[in-house]
Design a protein around this motif. Structure first.
Motif, short mmCIF file in Angstrom:
data_model
loop_
_atom_site.label_atom_id
_atom_site.label_comp_id
_atom_site.label_asym_id
_atom_site.label_seq_id
_atom_site.Cartn_x
_atom_site.Cartn_y
_atom_site.Cartn_z
N THR B 212 40.47 39.38 39.50
CA THR B 212 40.71 38.58 38.30
C THR B 212 41.07 39.50 37.15
OG1 THR B 212 39.13 36.91 39.01
CG2 THR B 212 39.71 36.94 36.67
N VAL B 213 42.14 39.18 36.50
CA VAL B 213 42.57 39.92 35.30
C VAL B 213 42.35 38.99 34.11
CG1 VAL B 213 44.56 40.91 34.11
CG2 VAL B 213 44.29 41.23 36.59
N GLN B 214 41.56 39.45 33.17
CA GLN B 214 41.27 38.67 31.96
C GLN B 214 42.21 39.08 30.85
OE1 GLN B 214 39.21 36.32 30.96
NE2 GLN B 214 37.63 36.12 32.55
N LEU B 215 42.91 38.13 30.27
CA LEU B 215 43.78 38.41 29.11
C LEU B 215 43.13 37.82 27.86
CD1 LEU B 215 47.51 37.70 30.12
CD2 LEU B 215 46.41 39.89 29.74
N VAL B 216 43.11 38.62 26.82
CA VAL B 216 42.67 38.13 25.52
C VAL B 216 43.67 38.62 24.49
CG1 VAL B 216 40.88 38.22 23.76
CG2 VAL B 216 40.23 38.14 26.18
N ASP B 217 44.23 37.71 23.77
CA ASP B 217 45.22 38.04 22.73
C ASP B 217 46.31 38.96 23.27
OD1 ASP B 217 42.73 38.16 20.08
OD2 ASP B 217 43.89 36.49 20.92
N GLY B 218 46.73 38.68 24.49
CA GLY B 218 47.85 39.42 25.04
C GLY B 218 47.48 40.74 25.69
N ARG B 219 46.23 41.07 25.66
CA ARG B 219 45.85 42.37 26.25
C ARG B 219 44.90 42.13 27.40
NH1 ARG B 219 44.64 45.52 20.68
NH2 ARG B 219 46.79 45.72 20.02
N ILE B 220 44.92 43.07 28.36
CA ILE B 220 43.98 42.96 29.48
C ILE B 220 42.60 43.37 28.98
CG2 ILE B 220 43.36 43.87 31.73
CD1 ILE B 220 46.31 44.05 32.40
N ALA B 221 41.69 42.39 29.04
CA ALA B 221 40.32 42.67 28.61
C ALA B 221 39.48 43.20 29.77
CB ALA B 221 39.69 41.40 28.02
N SER B 222 39.81 42.66 30.96
CA SER B 222 39.11 43.18 32.14
C SER B 222 39.95 42.96 33.36
CB SER B 222 37.74 42.50 32.31
OG SER B 222 37.94 41.14 32.66
N ASP B 223 39.70 43.75 34.39
CA ASP B 223 40.46 43.65 35.63
C ASP B 223 39.49 44.00 36.75
OD1 ASP B 223 43.63 45.12 36.83
OD2 ASP B 223 42.13 43.85 37.81
N ALA B 224 38.97 42.96 37.40
CA ALA B 224 37.87 43.24 38.34
C ALA B 224 38.06 42.46 39.61
CB ALA B 224 36.54 42.88 37.69
N SER B 225 37.51 42.98 40.67
CA SER B 225 37.53 42.27 41.94
C SER B 225 36.52 41.14 41.86
CB SER B 225 37.18 43.25 43.05
OG SER B 225 36.88 42.54 44.23
N THR B 226 36.90 39.99 42.44
CA THR B 226 35.96 38.86 42.43
C THR B 226 35.11 38.91 43.67
OG1 THR B 226 37.52 37.42 43.57
CG2 THR B 226 37.58 37.42 41.17
N GLY B 227 35.64 39.56 44.74
CA GLY B 227 34.92 39.62 46.02
C GLY B 227 35.00 38.33 46.80
N ALA B 228 35.59 37.28 46.24
CA ALA B 228 35.54 35.96 46.89
C ALA B 228 36.35 35.95 48.17
CB ALA B 228 36.07 34.90 45.92
N LEU B 229 37.58 36.46 48.08
CA LEU B 229 38.42 36.42 49.27
C LEU B 229 38.25 37.69 50.10
CD1 LEU B 229 41.74 34.93 47.85
CD2 LEU B 229 39.90 33.78 49.02
N GLY B 230 37.69 38.68 49.48
CA GLY B 230 37.58 39.95 50.20
C GLY B 230 36.69 39.84 51.43
N ALA B 231 35.85 38.86 51.44
CA ALA B 231 34.89 38.72 52.54
C ALA B 231 35.59 38.54 53.87
CB ALA B 231 33.96 37.54 52.27
N TRP B 232 36.62 37.83 53.91
CA TRP B 232 37.24 37.59 55.21
C TRP B 232 38.53 38.42 55.40
CZ3 TRP B 232 41.53 35.52 53.15
CH2 TRP B 232 41.38 34.70 52.04
N ARG B 233 38.67 39.50 54.66
CA ARG B 233 39.79 40.43 54.93
C ARG B 233 39.35 41.48 55.95
NH1 ARG B 233 44.12 39.65 52.34
NH2 ARG B 233 44.06 38.52 50.42
#
Lengths: 797, 233
Positions: B212-233
Motif C-alpha cells: 500500500t502506498v499512502q499519498l497525502v497532498d501529492g506526496r508519498i507518506a508511506s509505502d508498506a507491504s500489507t502482507g495480505a496477498l503475500g501469504a499465498w505467493r
C-alpha cells in the motif's frame, strides 16, 4: 434587487459566451456569412428583376430627352417648359451637337476609320437634377479638347484615345479622358459646354438637350401625351427629336432577362441554406446547453432568467453576425453589381436599402425564434430534467447501424464514425440537407459555367475563327464595320481580296479561311431590314452551332437563329422570300443556329444565293481558322505587319458579359459551400462536445489521434457521400431546367452541346462534393477532438 | 528484477504556482505486484494513475512503464503503448453505450489491428472467464453494475497488457458486488497480472494488494507491504 437579478443574468450570459468560445464564434460566422449571402443573393434577385427601374430611380433618370433647336426656342421658353403642370423635374438646357468622328482602328492596326455619327452633349459635371451620370473610368472633362465617352459606345475606346471631328473647321481633336454611363443613354459622349460651339459644322442649327420627368409617364401613351404638351409649349418645329426612357428600358430588359433565372435559382438556394444552417446552429447551441440550464435553475434562476441568459448567449453573436453580414454582403455586392451594371448596361446598381435592413432583421428574428423555442423548453424543465436531458444522448437510435457496420471489414474508427449519425436522426437530416444544398449548388454551378463558356464561344466564335481581316471599303460599296479608308478609295475589291488571300496563305498559322459578305435584306413580314451573311466557300466551321436541322449545302438555302423563326412564324423546311437590291430571292430554311445577335434576326447563306441577284457583291471580312497551338494575338500581329495599316485585323475574344456571369456563379457557389461547411463544423462541434466523455474512453483504450480524426470525419462522411450522390442528379436537373429558361428569356434556343456538358469523370468528382464539404467542415473539430487531453475528457460528464 | 513501473521525481501541476497534484513522487512497482494507492480526496491518487497510464503528462520527472519512457512519447505513441501494455478499469466503468458488450471488449484489439478471428477468440475467452458470455449481444445500459465492471475488466485484458490499472474499481458497486470484483482482481494477480489500484478504502487495500502506498497532498507518506496477498505467493 432587480439590478441584482439582471446582474446575475448578465453574468450567466457572459460566462456562457466566454466558456463556449467556439460555439459563439461558429454562430457569429454562420450568421455573418448567411446574412452576407442573403444580402448578396436577394440584392441580385431584386436588382435582376427590375435593374433598369432600380438604376433609373437611383440615377434620377429622365422620362424624356428632347433635342430642341435653340434658334427657335428662347431660353425663357425653355425655362417655361420646365414649369408645365405635367413636369415634375427638369434639367438643361445642355448644348448638343452631332459630329462625324474619325476613330482609331483596332490595336496594332495603326489605321483610322470614320465612325457613325456621335451625339455629344456639353455638361460641366456628371451630376445633375436628372440623368445622374456614373463615371466608370478616368475623370470628367475639364477643358476643351477632352471628351468623356459613353460606356455604350460601340467601339469601346479607352481613355487616352483620340477622336477627330471631321467636317468641322480646324478638325478639332478630342482626347478621351473618361468613360461614363447614362441610364437614359442620353449621349454618345460629353464635353465641356463651351466646346460644343467649336464642334458644330458650318450651317448646322444650334441645338440643346432638355431632360424632363413627368407626373404620368408609365406607358407609351402617357409619354406621347407629355410630348404633345411639350410641343404645344414651345414654338412649332423647335422640338426636333425626342427619346423616351421606355425605349431604352425595353432595349436593356431584353439583355437582362437571361440572367434572371440563374440568379433567382442561386438566390433561392442561398436563402434556404442560410435559414437551415442558422436554425440548426442556434437551436443546437441551446440544446447543448441544457445541462448548464439545469445547473442555473438548481442555484435559483427562474425560467424567465434562464431563457434570457440562454437565448441571449446565442443572440449576442447572432446580432454581431447580422451586422457583419450586412457589411460583408454589401462589400461583395459592390464589385459584382458594378460588373452586373455594366452587363445590364445601366449606370449603377446598389443593394436596395430595404434589403440591407430587412435581411439582418429577418435573420435576427429567425435566430431569436431558433433560440427561443428550445430555451423556453429548457426553462420549463425542472433542474433535474434539464441536467439529465443535457447529459444523456438520445437512447435507442443507431444501435442497429453500429451492429451492421461493425461487421464490415473496415477500420473500427471508420465504422464507429459512420454509424454515429444515426444516434441523432434529426440533426443528421438537417446536416444532410445543408450539405445537399451546398453540393447541389456546386454541381449546378459546374454545369452552368461549362454551358456559359460554350455560349461565350458560340457568341464570339473565338474558338473557331479567332482572327478576322477586314477589307478597306471601296467608294460606293458597303461601309462595313470599319468604314471607308484612304486605301478603299484607290484599291479595287478584287485587288484587296488577292492581297489578303495571299497574305493568309503565306502565314504559317493559317488553317483555313472564308470570305463573307455582310448585307441587309428586307424579309416579307418584317418591318426592318435583316442582316444577311453570305459565305464564299465552306463555312460550316465558323462557329455557328446548330440547334436543329443542318448547315446550308449550297445556294437557295439559309440558316437562321431561333427568333427569326419565332417572329416570322416559319419552321425548318419552310421557304422565305427576301429582297436584295430590288430582287426577290426565295430561300429554304434548312437549319436553326445559335446566333442571338441583332435580337436573333439574321440569315446565313451561300455566296451564290446573293450573287445571283446582283453584281458587285464583295466580301467585307475574311474569317480565319488557326492551326492548333497558334496564338491568335501573335498571328494577328504578324498578319497585320504583312498586310499593312489598310487592312484591319482583329482578334475575337469572349464577351465580358459571360465572363462576369461565370465569376458571379463562382462567388455565389463558394459562399454557399462555405455556409454548408460551417453547418457541418457546428454539427461536429456539438457532437464532439456531447461525446467528449466517449472520446476520452476511446483514447483511454488506445485510439490514436489519427484514428480519432478518422472517426470524427466519418461522423459526417457518410452523410456527405449520401448528399453528394443526391446532389448530382439534383444539380443536373436544376441545370436542365434553368439553362433553357435563360435561353428562352433571351429569345433563343440552345444547341444540345450547350446542355450536355456533364462528363462521366466530372460527375464522379462532383459526387464527391458532398464528401469534400463534409470533410472540410469536420477537419477542425476533428483536430480538436484528437488533441483533447484524455484525462480531461474522462472527467467530463 | 527491473521495475515494471518506475516513477522518478514525478511532479504534476495544474496551475502555475499552485500546489502540485503530485509532488516529487518516486515509486517502483515490480512485475506481478499488486499495489494499492490510497489517500484522502485530493491527495493525487487518480492523477498518479493517469500519469502511469499516459493519460496525462508530468510537469517534471520521468515515468517509465515496461521499459519505456512514456512521458516523452507523442500522443500517438502513448495511445499505441496504452493499448498494448495497459488495461484500465474505472470506477464508473466507462463503457460505450452504443456498442454491445462484445464490441466494447473487442475495441482495444480492433484499434490495435489484431486479426478479427484472433480478437474474437480472445474476447470470447474473456467473456467466458468472467461469466458474462450470455450478455455478449446486450448493451451496457441493461447490465448491473457488477456485470458492467466485468465487461470493463474483459476490455482491459483483451490485449494481454503487462499492467492493469484500476481507479476505485468497486467505488460504484454495492458491498457484495464489490467483493466479487475484488476477488476477480485477486485471481488475476494470482496468475501474474501486475495491478495498481486506487482506493480510499483501507480494507480493500489490505485485502486486494500486497503493498500500500499512502499519498497525502501529492506526496508519498508511506509505502508498506500489507502482507495480505503475500501469504499465498
Amino acid at each position: 434587487m432587480r439590478r441584482g437579478r439582471a446582474g446575475a443574468v448578465a453574468r450567466a450570459l457572459r460566462g456562457g459566451l466566454a466558456r463556449r468560445r467556439v460555439q459563439t464564434l461558429v454562430i457569429g460566422l454562420v450568421v455573418t456569412i448567411s446574412t452576407g449571402a442573403c444580402v448578396l443573393a436577394l440584392g441580385l434577385v431584386v436588382v435582376s428583376n427590375a435593374p433598369f427601374d432600380n438604376a433609373f430611380a437611383a440615377q434620377h433618370g429622365a422620362h424624356l430627352m428632347a433635342t430642341i433647336d435653340s434658334g427657335k426656342a428662347t431660353t425663357a421658353q425653355l425655362a417655361a417648359s420646365t414649369r408645365l403642370p405635367q413636369v415634375t423635374a427638369a434639367a438643361g438646357p445642355h448644348p448638343e451637337v452631332t459630329i462625324t468622328p474619325q476613330l482609331p482602328g483596332p490595336p496594332g492596326s495603326g489605321g483610322q476609320f470614320t465612325g457613325p455619327p456621335l451625339t455629344l452633349v456639353g455638361r460641366a459635371s456628371p451630376g445633375g437634377p436628372l440623368d445622374d451620370l456614373t463615371l466608370r473610368q478616368g475623370r470628367w472633362a475639364q477643358r476643351p479638347g477632352e471628351i468623356v465617352l459613353s460606356s455604350d459606345f460601340q467601339f469601346g475606346l479607352p481613355p487616352g484615345a483620340q477622336i477627330t471631328a471631321v467636317g468641322v473647321p480646324g478638325r478639332p481633336r478630342l482626347t478621351v479622358v473618361g468613360i461614363a454611363s447614362s441610364i437614359n443613354q442620353s449621349a454618345d459622349g460629353w464635353v465641356v459646354p463651351r466646346e460644343i460651339a467649336a464642334l458644330r459644322a458650318r450651317g448646322a442649327p444650334p441645338t440643346v438637350q432638355m431632360l424632363y420627368r413627368f407626373a404620368s409617364a408609365s406607358t407609351a401613351a402617357a409619354i406621347r401625351a407629355d410630348v404633345a404638351a411639350l410641343n404645344r409649349a414651345l414654338p412649332p418645329g423647335a422640338v426636333t427629336a425626342t427619346q423616351s426612357y421606355l425605349a431604352v428600358k425595353l432595349q436593356e430588359s431584353s439583355g437582362i432577362a437571361p440572367i434572371v433565372p440563374f440568379v433567382v435559382a442561386f438566390g433561392v438556394i442561398g436563402l434556404v441554406l442560410s435559414v437551415l444552417i442558422v436554425v440548426n446552429v442556434i437551436s443546437g447551441a441551446v440544446v447543448a446547453g441544457y445541462r448548464r440550464i439545469g445547473i442555473l435553475k438548481s442555484i435559483g434562476f427562474t425560467p424567465g432568467q434562464v431563457v434570457a441568459a440562454y437565448a441571449g448567449q446565442v443572440m449576442v453573436p447572432a446580432l454581431a453576425g447580422c451586422l457583419a453580414g450586412v457589411v460583408l454582403g454589401n462589400l461583395l455586392s459592390v464589385p459584382l453589381l458594378s460588373q452586373t451594371a455594366t452587363v445590364y448596361g445601366v449606370g449603377a446598381l446598389m443593394v436596395p436599402a430595404w434589403v440591407d435592413i430587412g435581411v439582418p432583421v429577418a435573420m435576427l428574428c429567425l435566430a431569436g425564434l431558433a433560440a427561443a423555442a428550445p430555451a423556453v423548453r429548457g426553462g420549463r424543465l425542472s433542474a433535474v430534467q434539464a441536467i439529465a436531458t443535457g447529459r444523456a444522448p438520445v437512447q435507442g437510435h443507431g444501435y442497429a447501424a453500429h451492429r451492421l457496420l461493425g461487421k464490415l471489414r473496415l477500420p473500427r474508427p471508420v465504422t464507429i464514425g459512420l454509424a454515429a449519425p444515426l444516434a441523432r436522426p434529426t440533426r443528421t437530416a438537417v446536416t444532410l440537407a445543408a450539405i445537399l444544398l451546398g453540393a447541389t449548388a456546386v454541381t449546378f454551378a459546374a454545369g452552368l459555367s461549362a454551358s456559359l463558356t460554350r455560349v461565350a464561344n458560340g457568341l464570339s466564335h473565338s474558338k473557331s475563327e479567332p482572327v478576322q481581316v477586314y477589307l478597306a471599303s471601296s467608294p460606293g460599296g458597303p461601309a462595313g464595320p470599319r468604314g471607308p479608308s484612304k486605301a478603299g478609295a484607290a484599291t479595287s475589291a478584287a485587288v484587296q481580296q488577292r492581297t489578303i488571300e495571299a497574305a493568309l496563305r503565306a502565314q504559317p498559322g493559317t488553317l483555313r479561311y472564308v470570305a463573307e459578305a455582310d448585307e441587309q435584306v428586307s424579309v416579307a413580314g418584317l418591318s426592318k431590314e435583316v442582316p444577311v451573311t453570305a459565305f464564299r466557300g465552306n463555312a460550316s466551321w465558323t462557329g455557328y452551332d446548330l440547334i436543329s436541322g443542318r448547315w446550308f449545302n449550297g445556294p437557295g438555302e439559309v440558316d437562321v437563329p431561333t427568333n427569326f423563326l419565332t417572329v416570322t412564324g416559319k419552321a425548318i423546311g419552310d421557304t422565305v422570300t427576301m429582297n436584295f437590291r430590288g430582287n426577290d430571292i426565295t430561300v429554304r430554311i434548312v437549319g436553326e443556329v445559335f446566333d442571338p445577335g441583332n435580337r436573333g434576326l439574321a440569315l446565313l447563306t451561300d455566296w451564290q444565293t446573293l450573287a445571283s441577284a446582283g453584281r458587285g457583291l464583295a466580301p467585307a471580312v475574311y474569317d480565319v481558322g488557326l492551326r492548333p497551338g497558334t496564338s491568335p494575338a501573335a498571328y494577328a500581329s504578324a498578319l497585320s505587319t504583312a498586310l499593312g495599316r489598310d487592312y484591319p485585323v482583329s482578334v475575337n475574344g469572349n464577351d465580358p458579359f459571360v465572363l462576369t456571369l461565370i465569376g458571379l456563379i463562382g462567388t455565389l457557389t463558394l459562399l454557399l459551400a462555405v455556409v454548408a461547411g460551417l453547418g457541418v463544423l457546428n454539427t461536429v462541434v456539438l457532437h464532439t462536445r456531447e461525446r467528449v466523455h466517449d472520446l476520452g474512453i476511446f483514447k483511454a483504450v488506445g485510439m490514436t489521434p489519427r484514428q480519432t480524426i478518422a472517426m470524427v470525419i466519418c461522423w459526417v462522411a457518410g452523410v456527405g457521400l449520401a448528399a453528394g450522390a443526391i446532389a448530382v442528379p439534383a444539380g443536373m436537373a436544376l441545370h436542365a431546367y434553368i439553362l433553357p429558361a435563360m435561353a428562352s428569356a433571351a429569345g433563343t434556343g440552345l444547341p444540345a452541346s450547350y446542355l450536355n456538358v456533364y462528363r462521366p469523370a466530372e460527375l464522379a468528382l462532383l459526387a464527391l462534393a458532398g464528401l469534400v464539404i463534409a470533410a472540410a467542415g469536420a477537419m477542425l473539430p476533428a483536430g480538436w477532438a484528437a488533441g483533447t487531453r484524455t484525462a480531461s475528457a474522462l472527467r467530463a460528464e | 528484477m527491473d521495475a515494471l513501473i518506475r516513477l522518478s521525481e514525478v511532479t504534476k501541476r495544474y496551475d502555475n504556482g499552485g500546489r502540485p497534484a503530485v509532488d516529487r513522487v518516486r515509486l517502483d512497482v515490480a512485475p506481478g505486484e499488486a499495489v494499492a494507492v490510497m489517500g484522502p480526496s485530493g491527495s493525487g491518487k487518480s492523477t498518479l494513475l493517469n500519469l502511469i497510464a499516459g493519460l496525462d503528462r508530468p510537469t517534471s520527472g520521468t515515468v517509465t512503464v515496461a521499459g519505456r519512457r512514456i512521458d516523452t512519447l507523442s500522443e500517438t505513441g502513448v495511445a499505441r503503448f496504452r493499448r498494448q501494455q495497459v488495461g484500465m478499469i474505472f470506477q464508473f466503468f466507462n463503457l460505450l453505450d452504443d456498442l454491445t458488450v462484445a464490441d466494447n471488449v473487442l475495441l482495444p484489439a480492433q484499434l490495435a489491428g489484431v486479426r478479427r478471428a484472433q480478437a474474437r477468440a480472445r474476447a470470447d475467452e474473456l467473456l467466458a472467464a468472467l461469466r458474462i458470455e450470455r450478455h455478449r449481444d446486450a448493451y451496457p445500459g441493461r447490465l448491473s453494475g457488477g456485470e458492467r465492471q466485468r465487461v470493463a475488466i474483459a476490455r482491459a485484458l483483451v490485449n494481454r497488457p503487462a499492467l492493469l490499472l484500476a481507479d476505485e474499481p468497486t467505488g460504484a458497486l454495492d458491498t457484495a458486488t464489490g467483493e466479487e470484483i475484488g476477488e476477480l482482481l485477486i485471481d488475476l494477480n494470482r496468475t501474474g497480472q501486475s495491478l495498481v489500484l486506487v482506493t480510499h478504502n483501507p480494507d480493500l487495500a489490505a485485502r486486494y494488494a500486497s503493498r500500500t502506498v499512502q499519498l497525502v497532498d501529492g506526496r508519498i507518506a508511506s509505502d508498506a507491504s500489507t502482507g495480505a496477498l503475500g501469504a499465498w505467493r
